[in-house]
Design a protein around this motif. Structure first.
Motif, short mmCIF file in Angstrom:
data_model
loop_
_atom_site.label_atom_id
_atom_site.label_comp_id
_atom_site.label_asym_id
_atom_site.label_seq_id
_atom_site.Cartn_x
_atom_site.Cartn_y
_atom_site.Cartn_z
N ASP A 126 14.90 -18.81 64.12
CA ASP A 126 15.76 -20.23 64.19
C ASP A 126 17.24 -19.85 64.11
O ASP A 126 18.28 -20.23 64.62
N PHE A 127 17.46 -18.33 63.66
CA PHE A 127 19.13 -18.02 63.59
C PHE A 127 19.33 -16.92 64.39
O PHE A 127 20.39 -16.75 64.77
N ILE A 128 18.34 -15.88 64.72
CA ILE A 128 18.87 -14.75 65.20
C ILE A 128 18.02 -14.60 66.48
O ILE A 128 16.53 -14.69 66.51
N ASN A 129 18.30 -13.73 67.47
CA ASN A 129 17.27 -13.19 68.64
C ASN A 129 17.19 -12.02 68.27
O ASN A 129 18.02 -10.86 68.23
N TYR A 130 15.82 -11.24 68.02
CA TYR A 130 15.50 -10.02 67.62
C TYR A 130 14.01 -9.54 68.06
O TYR A 130 13.23 -10.55 68.56
N LYS A 131 13.71 -8.48 68.02
CA LYS A 131 12.52 -7.96 68.41
C LYS A 131 11.62 -7.68 67.21
O LYS A 131 10.34 -8.19 67.31
N ASP A 132 12.20 -7.33 66.16
CA ASP A 132 11.33 -6.90 65.25
C ASP A 132 12.30 -6.85 63.97
O ASP A 132 13.44 -6.63 63.82
N PHE A 133 11.44 -6.85 62.81
CA PHE A 133 12.25 -6.79 61.33
C PHE A 133 11.21 -6.16 60.38
O PHE A 133 10.07 -6.55 60.25
N SER A 134 11.54 -5.58 59.59
CA SER A 134 10.74 -4.80 58.31
C SER A 134 11.56 -4.40 57.25
O SER A 134 12.87 -4.12 57.35
N GLY A 135 11.03 -4.10 56.30
CA GLY A 135 11.64 -3.45 55.05
C GLY A 135 10.78 -4.16 53.66
O GLY A 135 9.91 -4.97 53.91
N PHE A 136 11.53 -3.76 52.72
CA PHE A 136 10.72 -4.24 51.36
C PHE A 136 11.72 -4.69 50.29
O PHE A 136 13.16 -3.98 50.20
N LEU A 137 11.30 -5.52 49.35
CA LEU A 137 12.10 -6.13 48.48
C LEU A 137 11.29 -5.85 47.24
O LEU A 137 10.42 -6.27 46.94
N SER A 138 12.09 -5.17 46.16
CA SER A 138 11.36 -5.08 44.78
C SER A 138 12.62 -5.43 43.83
O SER A 138 13.83 -5.43 43.99
N THR A 139 12.08 -6.26 42.69
CA THR A 139 12.72 -6.83 41.65
C THR A 139 12.09 -6.45 40.28
O THR A 139 10.93 -6.55 40.33
N GLN A 140 12.99 -6.18 39.24
CA GLN A 140 12.57 -6.15 37.93
C GLN A 140 13.75 -7.27 37.13
O GLN A 140 14.57 -6.59 37.02
N ILE A 141 13.13 -8.54 37.12
CA ILE A 141 14.38 -9.08 36.57
C ILE A 141 13.75 -9.88 35.13
O ILE A 141 12.56 -10.35 35.07
N ASP A 142 14.50 -9.94 34.15
CA ASP A 142 14.35 -10.89 32.81
C ASP A 142 15.21 -11.95 32.74
O ASP A 142 16.72 -11.76 33.02
N VAL A 143 14.80 -12.96 32.42
CA VAL A 143 15.53 -14.12 32.14
C VAL A 143 15.33 -14.78 30.81
O VAL A 143 14.01 -15.00 30.42
N GLU A 144 16.49 -15.03 30.04
CA GLU A 144 16.10 -15.45 28.62
C GLU A 144 17.11 -16.30 28.28
O GLU A 144 18.32 -16.20 28.60
N GLY A 145 16.59 -17.53 27.89
CA GLY A 145 17.37 -18.79 27.43
C GLY A 145 16.48 -19.94 26.93
O GLY A 145 15.67 -19.59 26.24
N ASN A 146 17.11 -21.00 27.25
CA ASN A 146 16.57 -22.14 26.64
C ASN A 146 16.21 -23.34 27.78
O ASN A 146 17.29 -23.71 28.49
N LEU A 147 15.31 -24.06 27.88
CA LEU A 147 15.01 -24.73 28.72
C LEU A 147 16.28 -26.18 28.76
O LEU A 147 16.07 -26.78 29.86
#
Length: 785
Positions: free
Chosen positions: A267-288
């Motif tokens: 819906d946003f770009i004209n392209y032929k292919d897209f690839s790649g990888f996402l990795s995360t190590q996230i810590d969230v500490e708080g109170n609701l």
């Protein structure tokens, strides 16, 4: 009496057997009834292989349960096995106890098309089946009103100031205790499809592990894990306390395949292919109670990102890593440990008509819809025609709540590193397309923030051995005050021949350029010192087959601009207020060049000198002696002229592969040390008089212009000359000689036909240096391999 008791015991035993038998066989009747009447209940067919109740352990087992799609054959929601174990005897102690909830092989397939889902018909069916909904609406509203009033007067212990309900206190108010343990889901398979977009996300091996749920001041641990069918896996760990509402969430996403998002990019770009990888190590500490005040830390990385355009060209990056020391939305505080970008590559293509490959990549309709919505929203705000509430006049006016003061943004990046980056450009708007690649782009920065000045350096390599260096110091949010230094060395101008050909009709045949620019901006007042040094700039014959945009006598112009040594050199000081609409750097530079041409053209000595020296120039570059490149032994760097002369000599290697060139550096250590001592004194004198710690090309030019007879310098030299150690000077000169060898070899290796076997750059032996009486130079000898 005994007979009566015996009969009573028999009756009790029979009743127990009947109850156990009823409990044993009732699930079978329930299963058959549910399957037979499922369409009456939810409008869908349901299949159940077996329901079993163990009356001794109070365990319910359900095998092979499925709710089908409308076709009655395709599973919508299903599972292989479900088991729940309760302990009714604990009701005596006012405890609702569930000792196990187990599910294996959960399957769910959610399909969306626009605003409709594959379960919308179930919701509609249930809504129609609720025949009492309308008749009880008023009474429900009354009950809700009473409930709201009661809630408003409830003691504040059941909720905090933010309105967050405390689960532990609610549990404490219930008539029974609740105990739930050993919740395990395994081998799940969940599918989400958006038929309109064409996307499909599939979660495999979906699992949940909760040892126990505690509605008290005790930690509840929750584990969720699954794999993505397209690549990657996710593990989430949640630790929560129902009494305090404290929560800690750990998210570990490993190599999530970004290709699954391709349908959403359409819906946003004209392209032929897209690839790649996402990795995360996230810590969230708080109170609701105040989740926006939670502290976030961890790492985010992108790897092997490649976007293939419709032209088959690619944009991407090998690795992007972000280390988050702290991120707090409520405090507006973001502390980034590091941002590392490795192996980025991009290109810019310019086409006739003003479009670029970025215009081709981005879809206009997405941008126009967004722009239209933004414009409409802006117009509504300006005109003040927001919908009005007809009952607004009847309600009492209340004072608006004071807006919460927004906290200032605190954002810091401890380390920024961009390296191994390449950017190429192509210009198809001119007669002959222009292609150029800048490689080895490196950006280094530390302590980057918005408020205080920070330092950033940029370097890059140009084709043919050229280089770029940029030093910036300033605060990001204060562009009106900064220092920036730009240095371009050994830029091969022949690479830009297509522009000269298009605009003037003359292709460039040779030439190198050096450019240095020192810029100081204070309150948007620019004080810029610029020097341009061009050597051996030459043009071929004019192309009579094209109609250039500018009719310029290039050969005559270069003839006028060049000095007897084939150099064009001029300084361009630029001053002015950058906010002034009349201020233009290009106008100032062009005016300077025109003044230079007029000044030189009116000098008869200049013309005579050029005529006298033009003979050698007709057959190629004038090297003076054909086997020498004169250098400055007190400088660790080369000029464009010296680079060009040395590079010119290597042309023979491209014509004959058997040749070998040896560049041998000569300088007299004693004579050079004396000259270097004077240069050092002038340098220290300049630093002291100008209040500078570090120097650039602009400063070095000013130092070279200091005369030995300058009274202030003579006094300084007399006072400080004895403190300079001659032996130390000779060591410095030797180190500079080694650096010159390395830099020259690096540039020569990039010329056509040059390789490690046919080029050598060395310094002459100590005995040859001591006996050298001429100017410092590289003497070139030719050998045969």
């Amino acid at each position: 009496m005994r007979k009566v008791l015996k009969i009573f015991a028999i009756i009790i035993a029979v009743l127990i057997v009947l109850i156990l038998a009823a409990l044993k066989f009732a699930p079978s009747f329930a299963k058959d009834y549910i399957v037979a009447h499922s369409e009456e209940f939810i409008g869908r067919k349901v299949a159940i292989a077996d329901i079993d109740l163990n009356p001794l352990t109070f365990t319910v087992n359900i095998d092979s349960f499925a709710v089908f799609e409308k076709d009655g054959q395709t599973p919508f929601v299903a599972f292989e096995k479900f088991r729940i174990n309760v302990d009714p005897l604990k009701l005596v102690t006012k405890t609702a106890s569930v000792s196990e909830i187990y599910m294996k092989g959960l399957y769910a397939r959610v399909i969306q098309h626009g605003d409709k889902f594959n379960f919308t018909d179930i919701l509609d069916f249930l809504a129609k089946a609720d025949s009492t909904a309308d008749s009880t609406a008023n009474s429900t509203a009354q009950v809700d009103s009473v409930a709201q009033s009661a809630a408003a007067t409830t003691d504040s212990t059941t909720s905090d100031s933010t309105g967050m309900v405390n689960a532990a206190e609610i549990a404490a108010g219930l008539p029974i205790n609740i105990s739930v343990k050993n919740i395990v889901f395994e081998k799940g398979n969940i599918i989400y499809q958006d038929t309109k977009v064409g996307s499909k996300i599939q979660l495999q091996d979906f699992g949940i592990d909760i040892p126990a749920i505690y509605l008290s001041n005790k930690q509840t641990d929750v584990g969720v894990s699954f794999k993505f069918a397209d690549g990657g896996d996710l593990n989430v760990k949640v630790n929560a306390n129902a009494a305090t509402n404290d929560v800690h969430v750990g998210v570990n996403l490993n190599k999530f395949a970004l290709a699954c998002g391709k349908p959403y990019l359409n819906d946003f770009i004209n392209y032929k292919d897209f690839s790649g990888f996402l990795s995360t190590q996230i810590d969230v500490e708080g109170n609701l109670n105040d989740i926006l005040s939670a502290d976030i830390k961890g790492t985010v990385s992108l790897d092997s990102i490649v976007l293939t355009e419709t032209s088959d060209k690619t944009i991407g990056v090998g690795h992007v890593g972000v280390g988050i020391a702290k991120a707090n939305l409520n405090e507006n505080d973001f502390h980034i440990d590091s941002v590392i970008v490795d192996g980025a590559f991009a290109h810019l293509d310019m086409f006739k008509g003003g479009k670029t490959n970025i215009d081709v990549l981005l879809k206009k309709n997405a941008a126009s819809e967004t722009d239209s919505a933004a414009v409409a929203a802006d117009q509504q705000l300006v005109l003040g025609d927001a919908p009005k509430d007809s009952t607004a006049t009847s309600e009492p006016k209340t004072e608006p709540k004071a807006a919460k003061e927004e906290k200032p943004l605190k954002a810091t990046i401890d380390k920024l590193l961009v390296h191994n980056t390449t950017v190429s450009a192509s210009d198809m708007t001119i007669t002959k397309p222009f292609h150029y690649t800048v490689s080895a782009i490196t950006v280094n920065g530390s302590n980057i923030n918005f408020d205080t000045p920070c330092a950033v350096t940029v370097s890059a390599a140009f084709p043919g051995g050229g280089s770029l260096n940029v030093k910036y110091k300033g605060a990001i949010n204060d562009l009106g005050n900064m220092d920036a230094y730009i240095s371009v060395k050994n830029l091969a101008l022949k690479n830009f021949s297509n522009y000269s050909h298009h605009y003037t009709g003359y292709p460039l045949s040779a030439g190198t350029m050096a450019f240095a620019s020192e810029n100081k901006i204070k309150n948007f007042e620019l004080d810029s010192k610029n020097t341009i040094d061009i050597y051996n700039l030459d043009v071929a014959d004019k192309d009579e087959n094209i109609d250039p945009e500018f009719t310029v006598p290039m050969k005559v112009g270069l003839y006028i601009l060049k000095d007897k040594d084939d150099k064009i050199q001029f300084d361009v000081p630029v001053k002015g207020n950058m906010k002034d609409p009349e201020f233009s750097v290009l106008k100032i530079v062009w005016k300077t060049v025109m003044n230079l041409i007029v000044k030189v053209a009116l000098s008869p000595l200049k013309i005579v000198g050029n005529v006298a020296s033009s003979g050698a120039g007709m057959v190629g570059i004038d090297l003076g002696k054909n086997d020498e490149v004169v250098i400055d032994a007190t400088s660790a760097t080369f000029t464009s002229e010296q680079y060009a002369k040395a590079s010119k000599m290597t042309e023979a290697l491209a014509k004959d592969k058997n040749l070998k060139l040896v560049f041998t550096q000569y300088y007299n250590p004693k004579k050079t040390a004396d000259a270097y001592k004077s240069t050092k004194l002038k340098t220290e004198f300049y630093k002291q008089s100008q209040g500078k710690e570090t120097l650039n090309e602009i400063d070095e030019r000013a130092i070279a212009e200091i005369k030995d007879s300058d009274e202030a310098f003579e006094a300084y030299a007399k006072e400080h000359g004895a403190s300079i150690d001659t032996k130390a000077l000779r060591k410095e000169l030797s180190a500079m000689a080694d650096k010159r060898n390395q830099d020259l070899l690096k540039v020569l290796m990039q010329q056509n036909g040059v390789n490690k076997k046919n080029i050598k750059v060395i310094t002459a032996p100590a005995s040859a240096l001591s006996s050298h009486r001429g100017k410092p130079m590289y003497k070139v000898t030719v050998d045969v391999q």
